[in-house]
Design an enzyme around this catalytic site. Structure first.
Site, mmCIF file in Angstrom:
data_model
loop_
_atom_site.group_PDB
_atom_site.id
_atom_site.type_symbol
_atom_site.label_atom_id
_atom_site.label_comp_id
_atom_site.label_asym_id
_atom_site.label_seq_id
_atom_site.Cartn_x
_atom_site.Cartn_y
_atom_site.Cartn_z
ATOM 1 N N THR A 7 13.152 56.269 -0.511
ATOM 2 C CA THR A 7 13.681 55.954 -1.832
ATOM 3 C C THR A 7 13.295 54.515 -2.150
ATOM 4 O O THR A 7 13.126 53.706 -1.241
ATOM 5 C CB THR A 7 15.208 56.161 -1.909
ATOM 6 O OG1 THR A 7 15.664 55.750 -3.189
ATOM 7 C CG2 THR A 7 15.953 55.377 -0.841
ATOM 8 N N GLY A 8 13.155 54.225 -3.412
ATOM 9 C CA GLY A 8 12.747 52.873 -3.803
ATOM 10 C C GLY A 8 11.671 52.948 -4.866
ATOM 11 O O GLY A 8 11.633 53.898 -5.653
ATOM 12 N N THR B 180 16.162 58.013 -5.662
ATOM 13 C CA THR B 180 15.900 59.361 -5.182
ATOM 14 C C THR B 180 16.878 59.800 -4.117
ATOM 15 O O THR B 180 17.225 59.015 -3.240
ATOM 16 C CB THR B 180 14.510 59.352 -4.516
ATOM 17 O OG1 THR B 180 13.600 58.888 -5.473
ATOM 18 C CG2 THR B 180 14.130 60.716 -4.006
ATOM 19 N N GLY C 213 8.448 53.929 -6.157
ATOM 20 C CA GLY C 213 7.423 54.898 -5.789
ATOM 21 C C GLY C 213 6.035 54.303 -5.716
ATOM 22 O O GLY C 213 5.255 54.601 -4.798
ATOM 23 N N ARG D 9 4.843 59.827 -15.900
ATOM 24 C CA ARG D 9 4.789 59.008 -14.678
ATOM 25 C C ARG D 9 5.385 59.801 -13.502
ATOM 26 O O ARG D 9 6.427 60.419 -13.605
ATOM 27 C CB ARG D 9 5.577 57.715 -14.891
ATOM 28 C CG ARG D 9 5.627 56.770 -13.679
ATOM 29 C CD ARG D 9 6.897 56.959 -12.896
ATOM 30 N NE ARG D 9 6.998 56.018 -11.773
ATOM 31 C CZ ARG D 9 7.886 56.147 -10.799
ATOM 32 N NH1 ARG D 9 8.734 57.154 -10.807
ATOM 33 N NH2 ARG D 9 7.931 55.290 -9.812
ATOM 34 N N GLY E 1 6.361 59.405 -9.337
ATOM 35 C CA GLY E 1 6.536 58.464 -8.229
ATOM 36 C C GLY E 1 6.170 59.106 -6.894
ATOM 37 O O GLY E 1 5.426 60.088 -6.826
ATOM 38 N N ASP E 2 6.735 58.564 -5.838
ATOM 39 C CA ASP E 2 6.424 59.027 -4.484
ATOM 40 C C ASP E 2 7.104 60.345 -4.118
ATOM 41 O O ASP E 2 6.648 61.057 -3.217
ATOM 42 C CB ASP E 2 6.883 57.977 -3.464
ATOM 43 C CG ASP E 2 8.394 57.733 -3.570
ATOM 44 O OD1 ASP E 2 8.833 57.348 -4.675
ATOM 45 O OD2 ASP E 2 9.121 57.985 -2.595
HETATM 46 N N1 GLY Z 1 11.256 56.693 -5.577
HETATM 47 C C1 GLY Z 1 11.313 57.390 -6.785
HETATM 48 C C2 GLY Z 1 10.332 56.997 -7.777
HETATM 49 O O1 GLY Z 1 9.745 55.939 -7.701
HETATM 50 O O2 GLY Z 1 10.153 57.763 -8.688
#
Ligand code: GLY
Length: 318
Positions: A201-202, A150, A204, A178, A180-181
């Site tokens: 970032t990482g 991200t 989620g 799906r 994520g965060d």
């Molecule tokens: N950090 C982005 C995701 O997991 O989608």
């Protein structure tokens, strides 16, 4: 004072544009949107916008969010397809009183009605990555795409207004739908102009377990410097996840407070980030976590050259 900080090397061109704007007194929301769009538009970044890698059905589903630290307005889109700049749609949604986070078809309908640019976001290069991965992926666990994820940013303008924004195509080969965060307030981003902001970032699924961006802002509110706040939050979540679940996914966070002081922490090797402030020209750093302390080093010219060479290298179907 002004400043902008962002996850990954890929953000440096964007924050360079934002830096020019901020110097001239631009609004933090305008600057961060320009910076994120720059990343979304570049076809060789495989985890954001155009050229982002697809889900397991070979569709590019994008997540993005925008937050205004003065009003605490938030706008977000998730699993949106075929729009050029999810960040602009998220920012537009932040002006709504309700319905400010939209997903999938609903987000696309809104974007269409508001006249946002439609675009097929699946590039030929991303298709090759997909086809190659299909051949490899059967026996593997899905992981965030190595080295890219991200783009998340926090921005402070000369008027003291702060914003945060994110944009991502999420995990390569994720399930359709799906999320994520990145579009989730408190996890992928949070900002309050009275304190500061953070973005993640990482993985989620793990970042969300700690509401980690909010946690960093909360620690800054207690008086912690952004660097200390990031280290405490990342180290704690990493430890908790390992203790309770045996392992922790990738967790990397950037933060800036309302004085333009910044911090970064990660639990991975070689996390890169980009920063520009009134006192620093746009610059890329690499960081690593040594016994809980994150050490930042300016990226060498060789590293920067190699980065672009690898991103743009010819790609063939296996
Ligand atoms: N950090 C982005 C995701 O997991 O989608």
């Amino acid at each position: 004072m002004w400043g902008i900080i962002a996850t990954w090397r890929m953000a440096v061109e964007g924050i360079t544009e934002a830096d020019k704007m901020l110097k001239n007194g631009a609004d933090s929301g305008d600057a961060i949107e320009v910076a994120i769009k720059e990343v979304e538009n570049f076809p060789y970044y495989k985890s954001v916008g155009y050229g982002g890698l697809p889900n397991e059905e070979m569709e590019v589903e994008l997540d993005a969010a925008y937050m205004d630290g003065d009003t605490l307005d938030i706008g977000a889109v998730a699993a949106i397809k075929d729009y050029a700049n999810p960040i602009s749609i998220a920012r537009r949604l932040s002006h709504e009183k309700v319905n400010c986070m939209l997903v999938g078809e609903g987000a696309e309908k809104f974007a269409h009605k508001e006249g946002f640019e439609r675009k097929n976001m699946l590039t030929d290069r991303a298709k090759i990555h997909y086809k190659n991965r299909v051949k490899e992926v059967q026996q593997q666990e899905i992981k965030p795409y190595s080295g890219h994820d991200t783009v998340g940013m926090v921005c402070l303008d000369t008027h003291g207004k702060m914003t945060a924004a994110t944009s991502t195509s999420g995990l390569f080969m994720k399930k359709k739908g799906r999320v994520g965060d990145s579009p989730i307030s408190g996890s992928g981003f949070y900002v309050d102009s009275k304190i500061g902001g953070a973005s993640a970032t990482g993985l989620g699924e793990d970042l969300m377990k700690g509401c980690i961006s909010y946690e960093i802002v909360r620690l800054m509110k207690e008086g912690k410097h952004p660097q200390e706040a990031c280290e405490i939050a990342v180290n704690n979540l990493d430890e908790e996840l390992k203790a309770r679940r045996g392992k922790a996914g990738d967790l990397s966070l950037i933060a800036m407070n309302n004085k333009g002081e910044w911090g970064v922490a990660t639990n991975i090797e070689g996390f890169s980030f980009a920063v520009a402030t009134e006192n620093e020209e746009p610059i890329v750093y690499l960081t690593k976590n040594v016994n809980g302390k994150c050490i930042h080093e300016v990226a060498s010219q060789e590293w920067l050259d190699n980065y672009m060479k690898t991103r743009t290298a010819p790609l063939e179907e296996k």
